[in-house]
Structures are given as C-alpha cells and as structure tokens.
Design an enzyme around this catalytic site. Structure first.
Site, short mmCIF file in Angstrom:
data_model
loop_
_atom_site.label_atom_id
_atom_site.label_comp_id
_atom_site.label_asym_id
_atom_site.label_seq_id
_atom_site.Cartn_x
_atom_site.Cartn_y
_atom_site.Cartn_z
N ARG A 77 0.86 -1.19 0.00
CA ARG A 77 0.00 0.00 0.00
C ARG A 77 0.89 1.23 0.00
O ARG A 77 1.68 1.44 0.92
CB ARG A 77 -0.88 -0.01 1.25
CG ARG A 77 -1.66 1.27 1.50
CD ARG A 77 -2.52 1.13 2.76
NE ARG A 77 -3.31 2.31 3.04
CZ ARG A 77 -3.08 3.17 4.03
NH1 ARG A 77 -2.07 2.97 4.87
NH2 ARG A 77 -3.86 4.21 4.21
N HIS A 121 -2.92 10.83 1.28
CA HIS A 121 -2.33 10.59 2.59
C HIS A 121 -1.70 11.92 3.06
O HIS A 121 -0.50 12.02 3.27
CB HIS A 121 -1.32 9.44 2.53
CG HIS A 121 -1.05 8.78 3.85
ND1 HIS A 121 -1.18 7.42 4.05
CD2 HIS A 121 -0.67 9.30 5.04
CE1 HIS A 121 -0.86 7.13 5.31
NE2 HIS A 121 -0.55 8.26 5.93
N GLU A 166 -7.28 8.09 6.83
CA GLU A 166 -7.55 8.68 8.14
C GLU A 166 -8.04 10.13 8.08
O GLU A 166 -7.35 11.04 8.56
CB GLU A 166 -6.31 8.61 9.03
CG GLU A 166 -5.79 7.22 9.27
CD GLU A 166 -4.72 7.15 10.36
OE1 GLU A 166 -4.33 8.19 10.89
OE2 GLU A 166 -4.29 6.04 10.69
N ASN A 294 -6.99 1.34 10.16
CA ASN A 294 -5.68 1.56 10.76
C ASN A 294 -5.86 1.50 12.27
O ASN A 294 -6.71 2.20 12.83
CB ASN A 294 -5.12 2.93 10.38
CG ASN A 294 -4.79 3.04 8.90
OD1 ASN A 294 -4.86 2.05 8.16
ND2 ASN A 294 -4.43 4.23 8.46
N TYR A 296 -3.80 1.33 16.15
CA TYR A 296 -2.58 1.38 16.95
C TYR A 296 -2.82 1.13 18.44
O TYR A 296 -2.09 0.39 19.07
CB TYR A 296 -1.87 2.73 16.74
CG TYR A 296 -1.31 2.86 15.34
CD1 TYR A 296 -0.08 2.33 15.03
CD2 TYR A 296 -2.05 3.46 14.31
CE1 TYR A 296 0.43 2.39 13.73
CE2 TYR A 296 -1.55 3.52 13.02
CZ TYR A 296 -0.31 2.98 12.74
OH TYR A 296 0.18 3.02 11.47
N GLU A 361 -3.16 -0.49 8.24
CA GLU A 361 -1.99 -0.11 9.03
C GLU A 361 -2.10 -0.71 10.41
O GLU A 361 -3.16 -0.64 11.04
CB GLU A 361 -1.87 1.41 9.23
CG GLU A 361 -1.46 2.20 8.04
CD GLU A 361 -1.36 3.71 8.32
OE1 GLU A 361 -1.17 4.09 9.50
OE2 GLU A 361 -1.48 4.47 7.37
C1 PNW Z 1 -1.18 7.16 11.09
N1 PNW Z 1 -2.89 10.24 16.57
O1 PNW Z 1 -1.08 8.43 11.68
C2 PNW Z 1 -0.83 7.43 9.64
O2 PNW Z 1 -1.71 6.91 8.70
C3 PNW Z 1 0.60 7.14 9.31
O3 PNW Z 1 1.00 7.97 8.25
C4 PNW Z 1 1.46 7.29 10.55
O4 PNW Z 1 2.83 7.22 10.27
C5 PNW Z 1 1.04 6.21 11.52
O5 PNW Z 1 -0.35 6.27 11.79
C6 PNW Z 1 1.78 6.24 12.84
O6 PNW Z 1 1.55 7.43 13.52
C7 PNW Z 1 -1.55 8.78 12.91
O7 PNW Z 1 -2.34 11.25 17.07
C8 PNW Z 1 -0.96 9.90 13.48
O8 PNW Z 1 -3.85 9.68 17.14
C9 PNW Z 1 -1.41 10.39 14.67
C10 PNW Z 1 -2.46 9.75 15.33
C11 PNW Z 1 -3.05 8.63 14.77
C12 PNW Z 1 -2.59 8.15 13.55
#
Ligand code: PNW
Length: 459
Positions: A77, A121, A166, A294, A296, A361
């Site tokens: 991707r 993006h 996002e 995505n 995390y 992601e």
């Molecule tokens: C995503 N937050 O970004 C993006 O899609 C990527 O480009 C990035 O590198 C990756 O996650 C890791 O950060 C985010 O503050 C950036 O909650 C910030 C946040 C969430 C996602």
C-alpha cells in the site's frame, strides 16, 4: 502456539505514504504541499525535520520493491502525492509525476506484488490550502478530478483504489488542534473539513467506479473507546460522545445512514452546519467494496472535565477526560493492548455488516536497541518488542476472524523507518531500518519474522 492459520488468500503486505518516504520534494515538477509548508514552520515538527529527502524512495524504489519481494510481501500500500500529479491542485496534469507511479506499479507487478493505492495521505497541494483547503467545498471536487487523472494512467494495472487515509487526522489534527498540517485550530474548520473530506471521498469513489475501478474503498482509523469505569453512567456518556466524534461521524454517512443525530447536535453547538447540503449524504454513501482499518492503540475516557491540553475532539473539554496511557507503551507513548483490536473489528463487523475489512496499518514505534544508528554487526536490528507487538495484534486479528469478522488482509505499518509527521525521524515504525546518513536499508528481526509469518500464512 502453532495453530494460528489465516484464511486461504489472506492478503499480507506493508504500507507507506508518499511524503513520509519519497523525498525528491522539488523534482520532476512536484508542487509544494501543506506538509512542506508546515515542516518549514518553526516549532511544528521535531527539530525542523522535513520530507525533502526522507528515505529517498523516489530514486530507490526499484531496490525497495526487490526487498519487498525478498520479504515475501503479497501486497504493498503506497500513496500518490497529489502535488506531483497536479502541482497546483487543479491545473494541468504533470506527466512526469504520473511517470513515477507508473514505474513503481510496473516494478511491483513484475515482482508479483499487488499494488494498493491511497489517493490522499495528507499532502494537499499548498495552492488549495491557500483557498481554504478542506474547509472549502471545492477541494472535494478537485480531489475527485485528481483521482480520475491518476486512474486514467494506472487503472489498467491497479485493482484496489482507496480514497482517503484517516480523515479523522486530516480534520481534527490538521484543522482542530493544529498538531498536523495545515496547523489550524478552529472547531468549525475541523467539522467543515470532516464533511468536505467525506464529500471528496464520495465524489472520487463514484468517479473511480464509473471509470472502471475494480475495488474501491477508504481507510479510517476507528477508535476502540473504553470507559475508565464500566459502571459509571458519566463515563458511558463520554464514550458515546467520543465514539460519535471519532467513529460514527465517518462510518454512518459512509455506509448510508447519514450523520448521527447526537453528533449533529454536538457539532451544531460549535458551528452552524450549513456546509452540509441536500444530497451530500447520498454522495458520501457511494458504495464501497472494502473498508481499510488503521489501528494502533485504544482510547480510555472518563465523563468529567478534561485537563488543560487541547483535546483533539472539539467541544469535549468540559465533559471528557482522556486518561493517560498505562501499562506497556510504544515509543509514541501509545498503549499496547491487542485485545482492543479484536473488540474494534467485532464492533465494526456487527454495526456495519456486509463490508469486507482490511487492516491497512498496524505497527509500533520502538527505539533502536543496538548501535546508535541501529544495525548491529550481523546486519540485524533486534526489535524484539516490535515482534511482540505484531505477534499480539495478529493473534487479536485472528481472534476476530474466528468470531466471524470478514477480515481479508493485514498491512504492517511500516515497511521503512520514515518521516513520522510531527515527530520527524525520531520515531521508527519500520520493519526495515533506514540509516538516514547513508540511506542503507537493514531488515530488522521483525522483517525476518514477518517473512516467516507470510510464508506459513500464520503464526
Ligand atoms: C497514522 N494520533 O497516523 C498514519 O496513517 C501514518 O501515516 C502514521 O505514520 C502512523 O499512523 C503512525 O503514527 C496517525 O495522534 C498519526 O492519534 C497520529 C495519530 C493517529 C494516527
């Protein structure tokens, strides 16, 4: 331990984004984007880092693709930089910009890797920001025109097209709390941006479909929002509000239900939502074939006034406290809780049925453990904590599949260490180490581990 097998045909891959890896910011007619401007604004990005060179992927894509093939990736991707294709956002197409993605696509296909395109993006052409960016309705139309231009060149070879990455980040961090480009801090602007991003998605999805795109989708970063105290009614109300502003404000209109009433009421207390016109919700509800997720970390909230820090969610300061992360954390300070991914996938599968999902992601930032610049003498980087993070989240994804969720694939964030937005190069998400002085790539332990996961189609 051995029996975690994924379904036949499960898509395994990795993800990147243009501004984070390409470099070559002034080459072949690329115009400036809001991230060029933002990263040059003192105090916005760690130590003034920029994407001018990044991983120099623009020049090294062929070796990078060969490395992906060596790792056994089935899919990759990447995002297309709008300012390479239309340097001022609207005018004539820049063929040299398209040439790069043409070469990249052919190279991926020659190596048997399925390209998955993200059209946006976060690198909005600066000229469009000068006329309001995503707060301006016309940006949505320009986005659809640009999408068609890219499809016109690559549509004969690329099956899977996703519009936005996002939009929550674009709108809330870009226009709400100013942590991302273009760095505005205005609740009204944030909600206008939400709407115009969704509108841009809908217009582009419809246009891509009409042009013959096979698979059309969008990527969100939905949140698993949890109460501090499961017994507390105030905490439950905070969960409902944050879930509305983070998840339902995007997922409901995308899937044809329109904006949720409670969310509209919240928005109306901050800004007159006159930017939502008759017919917009129908455009936003253009059918999609896949939803990119995505993920995390989970979000824990309590129903009481939050701290002084600017919340990313406009209008929640008086009623929501975001709890500080606890337990094991990544180098971003984000909680590591794989079970949250299972919960989130199940919830989306249940509330938005019939929509195939793909994790576009997932990954973690972890500091290098070996020499100052990472690679040890054996050429490996011992990122055991990343292996544990990925292993835990793959098990969590597998659990969701076992519970009936239609999850089709998994793309790790990220292939390479890269420009981590406001954090610059100091946070490393790659399964491949990048030495920014020499541009040398070194697959980390996690890359070798992932290679075996792919080969076995499981853990
Ligand atoms: C995503 N937050 O970004 C993006 O899609 C990527 O480009 C990035 O590198 C990756 O996650 C890791 O950060 C985010 O503050 C950036 O909650 C910030 C946040 C969430 C996602």
């Amino acid at each position: 331990m051995t029996d975690v097998k994924f379904p036949e045909g499960f898509v395994w891959g990795a993800a990147t984004a243009a501004y984070q890896i390409e470099g070559a910011a002034a080459e072949d007619g690329r115009g400036p984007s809001i991230w060029d401007t933002f990263s040059r604004t003192p105090g916005k990005v760690f130590q003034g880092h920029t994407g001018d060179v990044a991983c120099d992927h623009y020049h090294r894509y062929a070796a990078d693709v060969a490395m992906m093939a060596d790792l056994g990736l089935k899919a990759y991707r990447f995002s297309v930089a709008w300012p390479r294709i239309r340097p001022d956002g609207t005018g004539p197409v820049n063929p040299r910009g398209l040439d790069f993605y043409d070469r990249l696509t052919d190279c991926l296909l020659q190596h048997g890797i399925d390209p998955i395109v993200t059209l946006y993006h976060w690198d909005l052409p600066q000229t469009l920001q000068d006329t309001g960016g995503w707060t301006d309705r016309e940006t949505a139309e320009h986005f659809a025109d640009y999408a068609v231009a890219v499809h016109g060149r690559l549509g004969d070879r690329i099956r899977t097209w996703t519009t936005l990455n996002e939009p929550w980040c674009s709108a809330y961090l870009g226009y709400g709390n100013g942590l991302h480009a273009p760095g505005e801090r205005d609740a009204g602007a944030a909600f206008r941006a939400v709407h115009h991003l969704l509108l841009g998605h809908g217009l582009a999805a419809r246009a891509l479909r009409a042009a013959g795109a096979e698979v059309v989708g969008v990527t969100l970063n939905p949140a698993d929002v949890r109460p501090a105290d499961p017994e507390s009614a105030a905490d439950a109300a905070a969960v409902r509000l944050v879930d509305g502003l983070h998840n339902r404000i995007f997922l409901d209109p995308l899937t044809g239900a329109g904006y949720p009433q409670d969310v509209l009421e919240h928005v109306s207390r901050l800004v007159e939502p006159d930017f939502v016109r008759d017919g917009d919700e129908k455009i936003i509800a253009a059918p999609i074939d896949v939803l990119g997720i995505n993920f995390y970390a989970p979000t824990y909230v309590a129903g009481r006034p939050g701290g002084a820090g600017a919340s990313a969610y406009p209008g929640t300061e008086g009623s929501v406290e975001f709890l500080p992360p606890t337990g094991p954390l990544t180098d971003m300070g984000w909680m590591i809780e794989p079970a949250a991914l299972t919960r989130l996938l199940e919830r989306i599968g249940r509330d938005y049925p019939g929509l195939p999902l793909i994790i576009t992601e997932n990954g973690g930032a972890f500091p290098d453990k070996t020499s100052a610049d990472g690679a040890d003498d054996t050429g490996w980087v011992a990122d055991t904590d990343r292996v544990a993070y990925l292993d835990g989240h793959l098990r969590a994804a597998h659990e969701a599949i076992a519970r009936g969720v239609d999850l089709r694939g998994y793309l790790v964030w990220s292939l390479l260490d890269n420009f981590e937005w406001a954090e610059g190069y100091r946070k490393r998400f790659g399964i491949v180490h990048v030495d920014y002085l020499t541009q040398r790539r070194t697959p980390k332990e996690s890359a070798r581990w992932y290679q075996e996961v792919i080969a076995r189609n499981g853990l």
